[in-house]
Write an enzyme that holds these catalytic residues in place. Structure first.
Site, mmCIF file in Angstrom:
data_model
loop_
_atom_site.group_PDB
_atom_site.id
_atom_site.type_symbol
_atom_site.label_atom_id
_atom_site.label_comp_id
_atom_site.label_asym_id
_atom_site.label_seq_id
_atom_site.Cartn_x
_atom_site.Cartn_y
_atom_site.Cartn_z
ATOM 1 N N GLY A 31 0.797 -1.212 0.000
ATOM 2 C CA GLY A 31 0.000 0.000 0.000
ATOM 3 C C GLY A 31 0.832 1.266 0.000
ATOM 4 O O GLY A 31 2.025 1.259 -0.290
ATOM 5 N N HIS A 37 4.368 1.814 -7.919
ATOM 6 C CA HIS A 37 3.246 0.881 -7.825
ATOM 7 C C HIS A 37 2.307 1.035 -9.019
ATOM 8 O O HIS A 37 1.870 0.041 -9.617
ATOM 9 C CB HIS A 37 2.432 1.148 -6.546
ATOM 10 C CG HIS A 37 3.124 0.836 -5.271
ATOM 11 N ND1 HIS A 37 3.416 1.805 -4.338
ATOM 12 C CD2 HIS A 37 3.576 -0.331 -4.755
ATOM 13 C CE1 HIS A 37 4.001 1.247 -3.296
ATOM 14 N NE2 HIS A 37 4.123 -0.057 -3.523
ATOM 15 N N GLN A 61 8.070 -9.586 7.585
ATOM 16 C CA GLN A 61 9.288 -9.128 6.917
ATOM 17 C C GLN A 61 9.940 -7.937 7.606
ATOM 18 O O GLN A 61 10.938 -7.407 7.122
ATOM 19 C CB GLN A 61 9.003 -8.791 5.456
ATOM 20 C CG GLN A 61 8.164 -7.556 5.208
ATOM 21 C CD GLN A 61 7.745 -7.435 3.752
ATOM 22 O OE1 GLN A 61 6.974 -8.245 3.248
ATOM 23 N NE2 GLN A 61 8.264 -6.419 3.073
#
Length: 282
Positions: A31, A37, A61
């Protein structure tokens, strides 16, 4: 665009789309969308009948809880951008659905996960490989799109897919840069007034590229020394690593020939940044 949180529901929706004869493209994200993106999403929309985007800030992660907590989040803004791009399905899974309390299974690509970013972020790529494997199993796309800005991540995911015989095409897309050359990143919002310092890594990488392509320098140590000296010009910047890797094997290059990739990471007072430049020697 349909927005789905449930794993079972998104699987059913995608299954029906596939039954109807549609190809599935997938862009997994955390996001807080930027131009990088959006370039991946645009490509999926242009190449596939149905595009699925996921938004999931993956706790597995992050080796630093503070980093996880402050990672940029803007779901409402992301939804608006996805609607403009005509995305078909937005999948926003919950962490307790992705990782059940008794989960004991992880995915790790040995060797590739231990260098560069792996040295500075222990366990990071174990988390990346695990969540991408899970998402690919859930979505089962024909194509999945990643940016070359995170080159090591892309190499690791390609290796994982190949080793596990996963039936998906991993498509690497070019790094998108801002007008001054800074690689697009969700973390750029933390740069503040240290823009010049943030550009030091890009300057170093571009200098290495110039030395290879225009000045015909082939000595790795000379190239890395010159790049490192550029970053030393900025007292507020800590150079964490600057390396030249063979682009095919993703191991330290012994000499500059064929395709190589120069990669680096820097720490600023308020943000950590990574970048890379691929160099092809004819």
């Amino acid at each position: 665009m349909v927005i789905i949180e449930s794993i079972d529901d998104v699987k059913k929706t995608i299954h029906q789309a596939r039954v109807d004869g549609n190809s599935i493209g997938f862009v997994p994200t955390m996001g807080s969308f930027h131009s990088g993106h959006l370039s991946l999403i645009k490509r999926s929309v242009s190449e596939c009948d149905v595009t699925v985007v996921s938004i999931f800030v993956n706790p597995l992660q992050f080796n630093n809880l503070l980093d996880y907590n402050v990672y940029p989040r803007d779901v409402d803004g992301d939804i608006q951008q996805l609607e403009k791009e005509r995305v078909d399905i937005l999948f926003i899974p919950r962490a307790d659905d992705m990782y059940k309390e008794q989960a004991k299974t992880y995915v790790e690509v040995e060797g590739l996960s231990d260098v560069l970013e792996g040295k500075f972020r222990p366990g990071h790529f174990k988390g990346v490989s695990t969540v991408v494997c899970k998402l690919l199993n859930i979505v089962q796309p024909e194509n999945v799109y990643f940016g070359w800005k995170d080159a090591q991540q892309l190499v690791i995911i390609k290796k994982m897919v190949r080793d596990l015989n996963m039936p998906v095409n991993i498509i690497g897309c070019p790094t998108i840069r801002e007008r001054d050359g800074l690689a697009a990143s969700s973390r750029n919002i933390f740069i503040g007034d240290k823009r010049i310092e943030a550009l030091s890594l890009y300057r170093a990488l571009k200098r290495i590229e110039e030395m290879v392509l225009k000045e015909k320098v082939r000595d790795i140590s000379v190239l890395l020394t010159e790049g490192g000296n550029i970053i030393k010009e900025y007292p507020l910047v800590e150079l964490q690593y600057l390396e030249i890797f063979d682009a095919e094997e993703f191991v330290p290059a012994q000499e500059v020939k064929g395709s190589v990739i120069a990669l680096g990471a820097i720490q600023l007072p308020s943000v950590r940044l990574i970048d890379n430049i691929a160099i092809k020697v004819l």
